[in-house]
Scaffold this active site. Structure first.
Site, PDB file in Angstrom:
ATOM      1  N   LYS A 186      74.897   8.291  92.830  1.00  0.00           N
ATOM      2  CA  LYS A 186      75.867   7.293  92.357  1.00  0.00           C
ATOM      3  C   LYS A 186      77.093   8.063  91.902  1.00  0.00           C
ATOM      4  O   LYS A 186      77.071   9.296  91.882  1.00  0.00           O
ATOM      5  CB  LYS A 186      75.282   6.487  91.200  1.00  0.00           C
ATOM      6  CG  LYS A 186      74.633   7.350  90.091  1.00  0.00           C
ATOM      7  CD  LYS A 186      74.015   6.521  88.980  1.00  0.00           C
ATOM      8  CE  LYS A 186      72.660   5.939  89.280  1.00  0.00           C
ATOM      9  NZ  LYS A 186      72.609   4.507  89.221  1.00  0.00           N
ATOM     10  N   ARG A 187      78.167   7.362  91.543  1.00  0.00           N
ATOM     11  CA  ARG A 187      79.316   8.083  90.998  1.00  0.00           C
ATOM     12  C   ARG A 187      78.882   8.913  89.793  1.00  0.00           C
ATOM     13  O   ARG A 187      77.955   8.534  89.071  1.00  0.00           O
ATOM     14  CB  ARG A 187      80.426   7.087  90.590  1.00  0.00           C
ATOM     15  CG  ARG A 187      81.171   6.494  91.767  1.00  0.00           C
ATOM     16  CD  ARG A 187      81.874   7.557  92.591  1.00  0.00           C
ATOM     17  NE  ARG A 187      83.048   8.054  91.923  1.00  0.00           N
ATOM     18  CZ  ARG A 187      84.310   7.705  92.226  1.00  0.00           C
ATOM     19  NH1 ARG A 187      84.545   6.862  93.214  1.00  0.00           N
ATOM     20  NH2 ARG A 187      85.325   8.214  91.565  1.00  0.00           N
ATOM     21  N   HIS A 191      83.321  -6.794  86.016  1.00  0.00           N
ATOM     22  CA  HIS A 191      82.333  -5.771  86.390  1.00  0.00           C
ATOM     23  C   HIS A 191      82.170  -4.669  85.360  1.00  0.00           C
ATOM     24  O   HIS A 191      81.465  -3.693  85.622  1.00  0.00           O
ATOM     25  CB  HIS A 191      82.719  -5.095  87.708  1.00  0.00           C
ATOM     26  CG  HIS A 191      82.702  -6.006  88.887  1.00  0.00           C
ATOM     27  ND1 HIS A 191      81.595  -6.166  89.689  1.00  0.00           N
ATOM     28  CD2 HIS A 191      83.651  -6.811  89.399  1.00  0.00           C
ATOM     29  CE1 HIS A 191      81.876  -7.025  90.651  1.00  0.00           C
ATOM     30  NE2 HIS A 191      83.121  -7.441  90.493  1.00  0.00           N
ATOM     31  N   LYS A 218      68.477  -1.317  95.653  1.00  0.00           N
ATOM     32  CA  LYS A 218      68.214  -0.732  96.981  1.00  0.00           C
ATOM     33  C   LYS A 218      66.962   0.129  96.956  1.00  0.00           C
ATOM     34  O   LYS A 218      66.116   0.068  97.853  1.00  0.00           O
ATOM     35  CB  LYS A 218      69.429   0.089  97.442  1.00  0.00           C
ATOM     36  CG  LYS A 218      70.655  -0.783  97.698  1.00  0.00           C
ATOM     37  CD  LYS A 218      71.973  -0.002  97.735  1.00  0.00           C
ATOM     38  CE  LYS A 218      73.133  -0.976  97.512  1.00  0.00           C
ATOM     39  NZ  LYS A 218      74.414  -0.319  97.203  1.00  0.00           N
ATOM     40  N   THR A 248      73.557  -1.614  91.510  1.00  0.00           N
ATOM     41  CA  THR A 248      73.011  -2.227  92.727  1.00  0.00           C
ATOM     42  C   THR A 248      72.182  -1.189  93.479  1.00  0.00           C
ATOM     43  O   THR A 248      71.295  -1.547  94.239  1.00  0.00           O
ATOM     44  CB  THR A 248      74.146  -2.738  93.641  1.00  0.00           C
ATOM     45  OG1 THR A 248      75.168  -1.739  93.710  1.00  0.00           O
ATOM     46  CG2 THR A 248      74.731  -4.033  93.122  1.00  0.00           C
ATOM     47  N   LYS A 286      76.458   7.287  83.072  1.00  0.00           N
ATOM     48  CA  LYS A 286      75.308   7.215  83.983  1.00  0.00           C
ATOM     49  C   LYS A 286      74.295   8.328  83.717  1.00  0.00           C
ATOM     50  O   LYS A 286      73.188   8.309  84.222  1.00  0.00           O
ATOM     51  CB  LYS A 286      75.788   7.255  85.438  1.00  0.00           C
ATOM     52  CG  LYS A 286      76.642   6.029  85.814  1.00  0.00           C
ATOM     53  CD  LYS A 286      77.111   6.105  87.258  1.00  0.00           C
ATOM     54  CE  LYS A 286      78.118   5.032  87.619  1.00  0.00           C
ATOM     55  NZ  LYS A 286      77.508   3.725  87.960  1.00  0.00           N
TER      56      LYS A 286
HETATM   57  C1  F58 Z   1      80.543  -1.487  89.154  1.00  0.00           C
HETATM   58  N1  F58 Z   1      81.913  -1.226  88.880  1.00  0.00           N
HETATM   59  C2  F58 Z   1      79.685  -1.450  87.904  1.00  0.00           C
HETATM   60  N2  F58 Z   1      83.927  -0.324  89.386  1.00  0.00           N
HETATM   61  O1  F58 Z   1      79.848  -0.215  87.238  1.00  0.00           O
HETATM   62  C3  F58 Z   1      78.240  -1.632  88.328  1.00  0.00           C
HETATM   63  O2  F58 Z   1      77.406  -1.670  87.214  1.00  0.00           O
HETATM   64  C4  F58 Z   1      78.103  -2.916  89.129  1.00  0.00           C
HETATM   65  O3  F58 Z   1      76.845  -3.024  89.680  1.00  0.00           O
HETATM   66  C5  F58 Z   1      79.117  -2.963  90.261  1.00  0.00           C
HETATM   67  O4  F58 Z   1      80.422  -2.757  89.768  1.00  0.00           O
HETATM   68  C6  F58 Z   1      79.105  -4.270  91.002  1.00  0.00           C
HETATM   69  O5  F58 Z   1      79.181  -5.328  90.117  1.00  0.00           O
HETATM   70  C7  F58 Z   1      82.632  -0.476  89.714  1.00  0.00           C
HETATM   71  O6  F58 Z   1      82.157  -0.019  90.738  1.00  0.00           O
HETATM   72  C8  F58 Z   1      84.834   0.397  90.064  1.00  0.00           C
HETATM   73  O7  F58 Z   1      84.516   1.166  90.933  1.00  0.00           O
HETATM   74  C9  F58 Z   1      86.270   0.162  89.681  1.00  0.00           C
HETATM   75  C10 F58 Z   1      87.196   0.703  90.726  1.00  0.00           C
HETATM   76  C11 F58 Z   1      88.633   0.541  90.317  1.00  0.00           C
HETATM   77  C12 F58 Z   1      88.947   1.104  88.969  1.00  0.00           C
HETATM   78  C13 F58 Z   1      88.009   0.622  87.922  1.00  0.00           C
HETATM   79  C14 F58 Z   1      86.540   0.732  88.315  1.00  0.00           C
END
Ligand code: F58
Length: 814
Positions: free
Chosen positions: A552-553, A361, A664, A660, A558
């Site tokens: 978003k985060r 990811h 939405k 994602t 971002k």
């Molecule tokens: C997200 N990763 C990607 N990681 O940033 C986003 O582009 C993608 O759409 C999504 O995954 C689904 O594929 C993400 O959310 C985390 O939150 C991890 C949590 C644990 C530590 C490292 C990052």
């Protein structure tokens, strides 16, 4: 076995069931029941109906000897379940009516359900969407994760700064879950490896852990669309083997009496709140091993129970690793097969690789997990040995290549020798999987060029793409029921059965009546969000203005920073030329920053400082408002997404794996302003180049600029608007109480601009003017947004899951 007779679904029957639960399961008289009691009684009544189908689903999979999918994820960001389950069972109306007949307001009760935030962001939410789609497609699947006592922190904004508070979703109990005390497994840590009996030329090895604790299961049913199937989300809780040491207790040492218990329970106490940096602490490694080992033991137990042997595991089981957090599965499955079941290495390896698939990811180097070898050895000594053995074979394969160099070996090795010795979890997951997938076309192709370039040369043909998706049940029907109804009516069947049929509504984009209804629904959703903003923040926003949204985060890549800096530039322009025909805007932000991420927290403060100045300035006559809505979570997203006009998807190209949220918003009729990053590229291909506003550097441009050296200072000097905005920041226009507050932001832009905020600023500002121009052509805007909605069916997670099922898991779908 006899099937239970289907229950009647009329409001009277349901009312009686709710009353029965209230009385006999909760023990409350309706006359004194509180809202929480009604919530629990409602969930319990609904749960009974789910259980019937749950058992049927489990039984059917067993009888058909169906292959099962196991989705291992450290995060499941499920949000609230009540409305989702009711929608999927098509019981929403009947339950609402039943409660109304009992003088209970369904909406008030539903709002009490805690938002289960067992995840950070996109990765966790994707896991939740996938669970729903797997059930909807009739795939026998289990989600495996951790039942954190405390999910992602609650965010408060105090004087503009983020403050983190503990989250306590289990405070009022959890009526959805079933504790399965009997499904419990021992999990070991530390200790040593001893040599066992020698058979042939093999010396058996046995791990003697120094500590042991117990993983016990809690199950939550996951209901598919139209109740087609009910799958299980199995979350693990840690507890000590002995809850209390009585000897210590009796001698008065209470701390020692409970020490073991506390040490065990800490493992499942809290979710790590870092979103894109690997956490790196020992507790995190323990969490990862804990849930992976419990899940694998459970998988093997179920397989043994049905088939009496493990040789056929890969035929009957597909294990998908959601990122590298469960990557230890590779070594753990090898250990179980070789050490516990006496398999020889090669067969064990075939079974392991045949069963496991891995989804990547992120390409951000700081997010790629690796563990110091000494820590690994200390926590998981046997696994370390197994990893060395896997690595020895991998290195031998690499050395057979005529073009093998030292660099090649260093890049494919499971051990990183560069900064201390570290175990690389991505390499381990790659080596132990038959499939490695990225989450958008661009991300997958970048993955092949970067992190896994050399592994892809060594073991080609394993990398594939599975562009993410979102479940239309939650993100269309649940969040925007009026739009779902309009679309159903237009295509003459439920969009939720097959979202790709949405394209059939394309012809309505030019239909005056449809447009009018489409716009009215958007306006209704905007009214709702405006009310929420007024109620929570005391800020009045005009629902007729463009709702320009970035939620978003909070992360530098971002680029919320670029958005707020451009907002300041717009504010300056509005003040300078008050009489221009400005498109009124409400800039809406929300999102959490990792607690240790100082720069992200400073960006939140900046947004709030800018909001203070802009919202209080009569000179702009309300043409611009800025709001930062606190505590972004799934439930808040369900209100914000359907109300958005403009969706900000403006990450530095090459850095957002997919996104994602972008899907939405577009599905709910927002126009996207975005870079050619992640799934934006594919969204553009689906909605059409004319119906999305794309700007800025491409991933290739970014890479080249970084390689050649990017002169950020010169770029800023050449951009008068950006220069002025930064000068304002530096002089304390937005922080009169602390003029130096934004020094770290200004310095990072002038001295490095790693995220290309300065480099993309002018292109972004121009794109924003283009958006404003379209907005002023109301009919054109509506036309484009309808085309967005009807073109987004492909981004249903049903499509994504079909692809996983066919190309990775080899399981049939209904
Ligand atoms: C997200 N990763 C990607 N990681 O940033 C986003 O582009 C993608 O759409 C999504 O995954 C689904 O594929 C993400 O959310 C985390 O939150 C991890 C949590 C644990 C530590 C490292 C990052």
């Amino acid at each position: 076995m006899n099937k239970p007779a289907p229950r009647a679904s009329d409001p009277e029957t349901i009312r009686a069931e709710i009353l029965e639960k209230l009385t006999y399961a909760i023990g409350k008289d309706p006359a004194v029941a509180k809202r929480h009691d009604w919530l629990n009684a409602t969930v319990l009544a609904l749960r009974d109906r789910i259980i019937d189908r749950w058992m049927e689903s489990t039984r059917a999979a067993y009888q058909a000897k169906a292959k099962r999918v196991y989705y291992l994820s450290l995060e499941f960001l499920i949000g609230r379940l009540l409305r989702d389950a009711l929608n999927n069972l098509e019981l929403n109306g009947a339950f609402t009516q039943a409660l109304q007949d009992l003088n209970v307001d369904f909406d008030l009760v539903a709002a009490l359900e805690p938002d289960a935030a067992l995840g950070n962001g996109g990765l966790g939410r994707l896991a939740a969407c996938f669970m729903e789609s797997m059930a909807s497609l009739g795939i026998p699947a289990y989600g495996y994760g951790i039942r954190y006592n405390h999910g992602l922190f609650r965010q408060k904004i105090k004087d503009g700064w983020q403050v983190e508070l503990p989250e306590n979703w289990l405070e009022h109990g959890n009526p959805w879950e079933f504790g399965r005390r009997e499904a419990a497994y021992e999990i070991g840590f530390g200790g040593q490896v001893v040599l066992g009996i020698e058979t042939g030329n093999r010396q058996q090895r046995k791990w003697k852990p120094a500590e042991k604790l117990v993983a016990s299961a809690c199950d939550t049913p996951v209901v598919g669309w139209r109740g087609k199937r009910v799958n299980t989300l199995r979350l693990w809780t840690a507890r000590a083997m002995d809850p209390i040491r009585l000897d210590a207790f009796n001698s008065g040492d209470y701390a020692a009496a409970l020490a073991e218990s506390n040490k065990a329970e800490i493992i499942t106490r809290v979710l790590y709140p870092a979103d894109s940096t690997a956490a790196g602490q020992e507790l995190r490694l323990r969490q990862e091993y804990f849930f992976t080992s419990a899940s694998l033991q459970d998988i093997i137990r179920r397989h043994m129970q049905q088939y009496g042997e493990v040789h056929s595991l890969a035929e009957k089981v597909a294990i998908q690793l959601n990122d590298t957090h469960p990557a230890i599965a590779v070594a753990e499955l090898m250990r179980i097969l070789v050490d516990n079941h006496g398999f020889d290495w090669d067969e064990a390896w075939d079974i392991t690789r045949g069963s496991i698939g891995y989804t990547n990811h992120t390409l951000l180097p700081e997010a790629l997990e690796s563990w110091p070898v000494h820590l690994f050895e200390h926590v998981l000594p046997r696994h370390m040995q197994i990893i060395y053995q896997i690595n020895a074979r991998l290195i031998a394969d690499a050395q057979k290549r005529p073009d093998c160099t030292a660099e090649f070996l260093a890049s494919v090795s499971l051990i990183d020798e560069h900064n201390g010795r570290r175990v690389r979890m991505g390499q381990l997951a790659y080596a132990g999987s038959h499939s490695i997938n990225g989450v958008s076309a661009l991300h997958t192709s970048l993955m092949k060029q970067s992190v896994f370039r050399d592994l892809n040369t060594l073991y080609p043909g394993r990398i594939n793409n599975k562009t993410n998706g979102i479940t239309p049940r939650r993100w269309l029907l649940g969040a925007n029921p009026q739009l779902a109804a309009l679309l159903d009516e237009s295509i003459g069947q439920s969009v939720l059965d097959d979202a790709e049929r949405l394209v059939e509504a394309r012809r309505f984009a030019t239909d005056a009546g449809f447009r009018q209804r489409f716009s009215a629904i958007k306006r209704h959703n905007k009214d709702e969000l405006a009310n929420l903003i007024a109620a929570r923040m005391g800020i009045r926003v005009d629902p007729a203005a463009m709702f320009d949204v970035q939620v978003k985060r909070i992360h530098e890549y971002k680029r919320q920073l670029m958005n707020i800096l451009e907002t300041i530039a717009l504010y300056n322009a509005m003040r300078a030329h008050p009489d221009k025909p400005w498109a009124p805007r409400v800039k809406i932000f929300a999102g959490k920053a990792a607690p240790s991420y100082a720069q992200a927290k400073l960006i939140i403060k900046l947004i709030n400082d800018v909001a203070q100045v802009v919202n209080g300035d009569p000179a702009i006559r309300g043409l611009l408002k800025v709001v930062f809505i606190p505590n972004y979570n799934v439930s808040l997203a369900e209100v914000i997404v359907p109300a958005a006009d403009l969706s900000e998807q403006i990450s530095t190209a090459g850095m957002e794996a997919s996104g994602t949220g972008n899907m939405k918003f577009a599905l709910n009729g927002a126009l996207t302003i975005g870079t050619l990053d992640g799934a934006n590229v594919e969204i553009m291909e689906h909605v059409g180049r004319d119906n999305i506003v794309i700007f800025g550097l491409t991933a290739e441009d970014v890479e080249r600029k970084r390689r050649m050296g990017h002169d950020a200072r010169a770029t800023i000097e050449a951009s008068p608007h950006l220069r002025d905005v930064l000068a304002q920041l530096a002089s304390g226009v937005f922080s009169p109480d602390d003029a130096g507050r934004y020094r770290p932001i200004i310095d990072s832009l002038y001295n490095s601009d790693w995220f290309m905020v300065a480099a993309d600023f002018d292109a972004f500002a121009t794109a924003q003017r283009q958006v404003a121009d379209i907005w002023r052509q109301t009919e054109d805007w509506t036309h484009k947004t309808i085309l967005n909605t009807v073109s987004m069916g492909w981004f249903s997670s049903d499509r994504t899951i079909r692809e996983y099922a066919r190309e990775i898991w080899n399981v049939p779908v209904a």
